[in-house]
Write a protein that holds these residues in place. Structure first.
Motif, mmCIF file in Angstrom:
data_model
loop_
_atom_site.group_PDB
_atom_site.id
_atom_site.type_symbol
_atom_site.label_atom_id
_atom_site.label_comp_id
_atom_site.label_asym_id
_atom_site.label_seq_id
_atom_site.Cartn_x
_atom_site.Cartn_y
_atom_site.Cartn_z
ATOM 1 N N ASN A 187 -15.076 24.481 9.479
ATOM 2 C CA ASN A 187 -15.530 24.867 8.151
ATOM 3 C C ASN A 187 -16.634 23.890 7.770
ATOM 4 N N PHE A 188 -17.874 24.246 8.108
ATOM 5 C CA PHE A 188 -18.988 23.349 7.863
ATOM 6 C C PHE A 188 -19.265 23.244 6.372
ATOM 7 N N ASN A 189 -19.548 22.045 5.928
ATOM 8 C CA ASN A 189 -19.849 21.777 4.537
ATOM 9 C C ASN A 189 -21.334 22.042 4.298
ATOM 10 N N SER A 190 -21.650 22.831 3.301
ATOM 11 C CA SER A 190 -23.049 23.158 3.027
ATOM 12 C C SER A 190 -23.851 21.938 2.588
ATOM 13 N N GLU A 191 -23.180 20.898 2.137
ATOM 14 C CA GLU A 191 -23.875 19.678 1.711
ATOM 15 C C GLU A 191 -24.534 18.950 2.880
ATOM 16 N N VAL A 192 -24.012 19.132 4.076
ATOM 17 C CA VAL A 192 -24.580 18.424 5.236
ATOM 18 C C VAL A 192 -25.418 19.343 6.123
ATOM 19 N N ALA A 193 -25.504 20.605 5.770
ATOM 20 C CA ALA A 193 -26.250 21.569 6.591
ATOM 21 C C ALA A 193 -27.756 21.407 6.385
ATOM 22 N N ASP A 194 -28.503 21.538 7.464
ATOM 23 C CA ASP A 194 -29.964 21.531 7.373
ATOM 24 C C ASP A 194 -30.472 22.881 6.898
ATOM 25 N N VAL A 195 -29.808 23.949 7.319
ATOM 26 C CA VAL A 195 -30.200 25.313 6.964
ATOM 27 C C VAL A 195 -28.938 26.102 6.639
ATOM 28 N N ILE A 196 -29.016 26.897 5.587
ATOM 29 C CA ILE A 196 -27.913 27.789 5.225
ATOM 30 C C ILE A 196 -28.475 29.199 5.222
ATOM 31 N N LEU A 197 -27.910 30.060 6.033
ATOM 32 C CA LEU A 197 -28.298 31.467 6.078
ATOM 33 C C LEU A 197 -27.208 32.246 5.360
ATOM 34 N N THR A 198 -27.569 32.925 4.296
ATOM 35 C CA THR A 198 -26.571 33.614 3.492
ATOM 36 C C THR A 198 -27.122 34.936 2.981
ATOM 37 N N THR A 199 -26.266 35.711 2.379
ATOM 38 C CA THR A 199 -26.684 36.962 1.756
ATOM 39 C C THR A 199 -26.900 36.715 0.262
ATOM 40 N N VAL A 200 -27.561 37.652 -0.395
ATOM 41 C CA VAL A 200 -27.768 37.534 -1.835
ATOM 42 C C VAL A 200 -26.426 37.535 -2.555
ATOM 43 N N HIS A 201 -25.525 38.403 -2.129
ATOM 44 C CA HIS A 201 -24.216 38.487 -2.782
ATOM 45 C C HIS A 201 -23.438 37.181 -2.661
ATOM 46 N N ALA A 202 -23.449 36.579 -1.476
ATOM 47 C CA ALA A 202 -22.729 35.321 -1.271
ATOM 48 C C ALA A 202 -23.409 34.161 -1.986
ATOM 49 N N ALA A 203 -24.702 34.275 -2.257
ATOM 50 C CA ALA A 203 -25.458 33.198 -2.900
ATOM 51 C C ALA A 203 -25.338 33.210 -4.423
ATOM 52 N N LYS A 204 -24.776 34.277 -4.975
ATOM 53 C CA LYS A 204 -24.648 34.376 -6.433
ATOM 54 C C LYS A 204 -23.933 33.147 -6.976
ATOM 55 N N GLY A 205 -24.544 32.538 -7.981
ATOM 56 C CA GLY A 205 -23.942 31.366 -8.608
ATOM 57 C C GLY A 205 -24.261 30.053 -7.916
ATOM 58 N N LEU A 206 -24.903 30.103 -6.761
ATOM 59 C CA LEU A 206 -25.254 28.890 -6.028
ATOM 60 C C LEU A 206 -26.741 28.610 -6.171
ATOM 61 N N GLU A 207 -27.135 27.357 -5.970
ATOM 62 C CA GLU A 207 -28.544 26.983 -6.017
ATOM 63 C C GLU A 207 -28.840 25.977 -4.915
ATOM 64 N N TRP A 208 -30.083 26.012 -4.454
ATOM 65 C CA TRP A 208 -30.557 25.042 -3.467
ATOM 66 C C TRP A 208 -31.944 24.584 -3.889
ATOM 67 N N ASN A 209 -32.339 23.413 -3.414
ATOM 68 C CA ASN A 209 -33.679 22.925 -3.734
ATOM 69 C C ASN A 209 -34.751 23.853 -3.193
ATOM 70 N N ASN A 210 -34.598 24.280 -1.960
ATOM 71 C CA ASN A 210 -35.590 25.129 -1.305
ATOM 72 C C ASN A 210 -34.944 26.431 -0.864
ATOM 73 N N VAL A 211 -35.621 27.543 -1.166
ATOM 74 C CA VAL A 211 -35.121 28.855 -0.769
ATOM 75 C C VAL A 211 -36.245 29.633 -0.110
ATOM 76 N N GLN A 212 -35.947 30.209 1.046
ATOM 77 C CA GLN A 212 -36.887 31.079 1.759
ATOM 78 C C GLN A 212 -36.281 32.466 1.784
ATOM 79 N N LEU A 213 -36.981 33.439 1.199
ATOM 80 C CA LEU A 213 -36.483 34.811 1.215
ATOM 81 C C LEU A 213 -36.898 35.500 2.507
ATOM 82 N N CYS A 214 -36.008 36.312 3.018
ATOM 83 C CA CYS A 214 -36.334 37.148 4.170
ATOM 84 C C CYS A 214 -36.844 38.486 3.655
#
Length: 120
Positions: A26-53
């Protein structure tokens, strides 16, 4: 199938190693270099940098001028517009968008300026 042919009798070993090192932890997102997620799973979350596909939407501004008035309907795109809003608002510092999203946002800006001109 090609993996089975490639690793033959070691395929089971390889699958178990993949499960142990990739699927089970269960990798912690705090230590991840890259997080690949869906819009639905990202709801309520924020990151410094976001790249849209470029795989979520096919948005277009469709409108026409009639008797000096501009008509525009987003009804058929409402779900995509909501996803775009959620995706864009996940970025705290930097948002990178694709050319198609950039083009759509420019069209919206143009539409907005046209509508404001009618109010004058």
């Amino acid at each position: 199938v090609s993996i089975i042919h490639l690793y033959e009798e070691h395929t089971g070993e390889l699958v178990r190693e993949f499960e142990n090192k990739v699927l089970r932890p269960n990798f912690n997102s705090e230590v991840a270099d890259v997080i690949l997620t869906t819009v639905h799973a990202a709801k309520g979350l924020e990151w410094n940098n976001v790249q849209l596909c470029d795989d979520l939407w096919e948005l277009k501004v469709e409108g026409k001028g009639i008797n000096g008035k501009f008509e525009f309907s987003v009804k058929k795109y409402d779900d995509d517009l909501n996803k775009l809003y959620v995706a864009c608002t996940r970025a705290k510092a930097k948002l990178c968008v694709t050319e198609s999203v950039k083009s759509f946002l420019k069209q919206c800006d143009c539409l907005h300026r046209t509508v404001l001109a009618f109010d004058e």
